[in-house]
Write a protein that holds these residues in place. Structure first.
Motif, short mmCIF file in Angstrom:
data_model
loop_
_atom_site.label_atom_id
_atom_site.label_comp_id
_atom_site.label_asym_id
_atom_site.label_seq_id
_atom_site.Cartn_x
_atom_site.Cartn_y
_atom_site.Cartn_z
N GLU A 86 -14.41 20.20 33.21
CA GLU A 86 -15.95 20.27 33.57
C GLU A 86 -16.30 18.76 33.11
OE1 GLU A 86 -17.82 23.29 31.34
OE2 GLU A 86 -16.71 24.89 32.41
N ARG A 87 -16.07 18.34 32.04
CA ARG A 87 -16.62 17.03 31.75
C ARG A 87 -15.89 16.05 33.02
NH1 ARG A 87 -15.10 13.38 26.03
NH2 ARG A 87 -16.35 11.91 26.99
N PHE A 88 -14.62 16.12 33.10
CA PHE A 88 -14.28 14.82 34.12
C PHE A 88 -14.82 14.95 35.50
CE2 PHE A 88 -11.14 13.91 37.52
CZ PHE A 88 -11.02 12.71 37.44
N LEU A 89 -15.15 16.43 35.71
CA LEU A 89 -15.79 16.41 37.25
C LEU A 89 -17.10 15.96 37.16
CD1 LEU A 89 -14.17 19.56 38.44
CD2 LEU A 89 -13.63 17.55 39.19
N GLN A 90 -17.71 16.27 36.31
CA GLN A 90 -19.36 15.72 35.93
C GLN A 90 -19.38 14.21 35.46
OE1 GLN A 90 -21.11 18.65 33.65
NE2 GLN A 90 -20.75 20.25 34.63
N GLN A 91 -18.64 13.66 34.85
CA GLN A 91 -18.93 12.44 34.31
C GLN A 91 -17.84 11.19 34.67
OE1 GLN A 91 -18.91 12.60 29.77
NE2 GLN A 91 -20.39 14.31 29.87
#
Length: 125
Positions: A86-91
């Motif tokens: 989630e963090r990788f895809l969003q940030q």
């Protein structure tokens, strides 16, 4: 471990713990190092490690057996992957896409470099 200035130390330690879980060094249901052990190993205050463990416990990556220590949850690997994804895809991914677009890097070159990276850095089980 060398810490970066742009992120809280407890989050960097959480990433370190998560890496060890993902790499299978600390498998599900295994005990993770005690707060004191990890604090000594990373040369940080035990309160910082405790904050890390509380953070990971809230994410259901580790759990506390009172009087015994902290252990990786049965789905710890899945929880870490979910949060990191989630963090990788969003940030991270939007910035990555921006850079490959601006630098005109073809996807084929990225694929080749990714395969080389995996071969050089990770052995398959």
């Amino acid at each position: 471990m060398e810490f970066k200035n742009n992120e809280a130390i407890y989050l960097q330690i959480a990433a370190y713990v998560s890496d060890n879980i993902l790499l299978g060094k600390w498998p599900p249901e295994d005990k993770v190092p005690s707060v004191r052990e990890l604090a000594v190993e990373l040369q940080v205050n035990p309160n910082t490690v405790m904050r890390t463990y509380e953070y990971l416990q809230n994410q259901e990556v580790i759990y506390n057996k009172r009087g015994i220590g902290f252990f990786v949850t049965p789905d710890g690997v899945g929880k870490v992957k979910k949060h990191r994804r989630e963090r990788f895809l969003q940030q991270d991914l939007p910035e990555f896409f921006r850079n490959i677009f601006l630098l005109d890097i073809p996807l084929e070159e990225l694929q080749q470099r990714y395969e080389h990276f995996k071969t050089e850095n990770f052995t398959t089980k």
